[in-house]
Design a protein around this motif. Structure first.
Motif, PDB file in Angstrom:
ATOM      1  N   ALA A 101      49.430  38.943  53.311  1.00  0.00           N
ATOM      2  CA  ALA A 101      50.195  37.897  52.629  1.00  0.00           C
ATOM      3  C   ALA A 101      50.969  37.036  53.620  1.00  0.00           C
ATOM      4  CB  ALA A 101      51.148  38.524  51.613  1.00  0.00           C
ATOM      5  N   GLN A 138      50.161  35.700  48.108  1.00  0.00           N
ATOM      6  CA  GLN A 138      49.880  37.052  47.668  1.00  0.00           C
ATOM      7  C   GLN A 138      48.371  37.270  47.574  1.00  0.00           C
ATOM      8  OE1 GLN A 138      52.446  39.649  46.324  1.00  0.00           O
ATOM      9  NE2 GLN A 138      53.257  38.472  48.028  1.00  0.00           N
ATOM     10  N   ARG A 188      45.274  43.158  45.410  1.00  0.00           N
ATOM     11  CA  ARG A 188      44.980  44.463  46.014  1.00  0.00           C
ATOM     12  C   ARG A 188      43.770  45.126  45.365  1.00  0.00           C
ATOM     13  NH1 ARG A 188      49.181  48.547  45.772  1.00  0.00           N
ATOM     14  NH2 ARG A 188      49.566  47.768  43.673  1.00  0.00           N
ATOM     15  N   LYS A 225      52.949  47.542  47.892  1.00  0.00           N
ATOM     16  CA  LYS A 225      52.780  46.433  48.831  1.00  0.00           C
ATOM     17  C   LYS A 225      51.446  46.480  49.571  1.00  0.00           C
ATOM     18  CE  LYS A 225      56.943  44.609  48.341  1.00  0.00           C
ATOM     19  NZ  LYS A 225      57.162  43.222  47.875  1.00  0.00           N
ATOM     20  N   SER A 246      55.643  40.435  44.638  1.00  0.00           N
ATOM     21  CA  SER A 246      54.499  40.890  43.859  1.00  0.00           C
ATOM     22  C   SER A 246      54.903  41.031  42.404  1.00  0.00           C
ATOM     23  CB  SER A 246      54.013  42.252  44.379  1.00  0.00           C
ATOM     24  OG  SER A 246      53.621  42.171  45.721  1.00  0.00           O
ATOM     25  N   ASN A 293      50.751  42.942  50.799  1.00  0.00           N
ATOM     26  CA  ASN A 293      51.677  41.948  50.236  1.00  0.00           C
ATOM     27  C   ASN A 293      53.113  42.111  50.735  1.00  0.00           C
ATOM     28  OD1 ASN A 293      49.884  40.368  48.699  1.00  0.00           O
ATOM     29  ND2 ASN A 293      49.822  41.917  47.088  1.00  0.00           N
ATOM     30  N   ARG A 350      56.476  41.294  52.679  1.00  0.00           N
ATOM     31  CA  ARG A 350      57.239  40.196  53.254  1.00  0.00           C
ATOM     32  C   ARG A 350      57.880  40.707  54.541  1.00  0.00           C
ATOM     33  NH1 ARG A 350      61.217  39.424  48.582  1.00  0.00           N
ATOM     34  NH2 ARG A 350      60.756  41.641  48.408  1.00  0.00           N
ATOM     35  N   SER A 405      51.442  41.478  57.411  1.00  0.00           N
ATOM     36  CA  SER A 405      50.624  41.759  56.234  1.00  0.00           C
ATOM     37  C   SER A 405      49.658  40.609  56.019  1.00  0.00           C
ATOM     38  CB  SER A 405      51.506  41.925  54.993  1.00  0.00           C
ATOM     39  OG  SER A 405      52.077  40.675  54.623  1.00  0.00           O
ATOM     40  N   ASP A 453      51.309  44.375  39.146  1.00  0.00           N
ATOM     41  CA  ASP A 453      50.364  44.579  40.238  1.00  0.00           C
ATOM     42  C   ASP A 453      50.201  46.075  40.482  1.00  0.00           C
ATOM     43  OD1 ASP A 453      48.712  44.301  42.407  1.00  0.00           O
ATOM     44  OD2 ASP A 453      50.326  43.900  43.823  1.00  0.00           O
TER      45      ASP A 453
END
Length: 209
Positions: free
Chosen positions: A179, A185, A188, A80, A7, A161, A163, A177, A11
């Motif tokens: 993502a 991505q 949000r 995230k 990200s 987002n 991983r 997630s 963000d």
């Protein structure tokens, strides 16, 4: 699975932009974004003691003690996901809190399906799943109030987002997630606006004001 880009450092959730995008509403009439808190549910409950308005929303960029059903910990990786709670004063009996859980989970599932064209399932009572993996959850806590509508705190956590390495080993097999599912991505801020609008619309339809 292809590696998801990190990200960007810019963000961030911006409270004023969220509030302005919603227009006249109850849910989101007042929005606060904090960098970190123990639990957004606890943060909203503290504000409720000082007559905060119904519809107050508190977002946290990270939680140090987020929780789910039955006191299970909720992992809230910073920047995230969407970790937030809503202050509600529905005119329902305190034993009917399950209606609020059902309302919130359905609204989240609808919004994910609409915004990302994904097939979303709700695993009662409070899990939202995509491709068999948990994406989001809801925790509703109610407090009785004498001679007034009860206070309800609706806590929502959505993995946006992350991983794979952002999840603990304990959770990585059953969680994902947006993502990870979309292989990109997601914004949000824009999703938060869409979700708050749907929560507002369906809350009015389900519980009235």
């Amino acid at each position: 699975m292809p590696k998801i880009a990190k990200s960007p450092p810019t963000d961030r959730l911006v409270a004023d932009e969220l509030r302005d995008a919603l227009g006249a509403c109850t849910i989101g009439r007042e929005i606060t974004v904090v960098e970190e808190t123990a639990s957004t549910n606890d943060s909203v409950l503290q504000r409720a003691a000082f007559d905060a308005p119904e519809g107050l929303v508190v977002f946290a960029e990270g939680q140090t003690a987020g929780r789910g059903q039955r006191g299970n910990p909720w992992e809230s990786a910073a920047h995230k996901g969407l970790w937030f709670s809503i202050l509600l004063r529905p005119r329902i009996d305190i034993g009917d809190s399950g209606r609020l859980t059902a309302w919130a989970t359905e609204a989240i599932a609808q919004t994910i399906a609409k915004e990302f064209a994904l097939t979303v399932t709700v695993k009662p009572p409070n899990d939202i799943c995509v491709a068999g993996k948990k994406i989001a959850g809801v925790l509703v806590e109610m407090r009785a109030q004498p001679n007034a509508p009860h206070v309800a705190i609706c806590g929502i956590g959505i993995n946006m987002n992350h991983r794979p390495e952002d999840f603990s080993e304990e959770l990585c097999a059953g969680a994902a997630s947006l993502a990870m599912v979309l292989d990109r991505q997601v914004d949000r801020q824009q999703f938060a606006i869409a979700l708050l609008r749907n929560l507002e619309r369906t809350y009015v339809e389900t519980f009235g004001l």
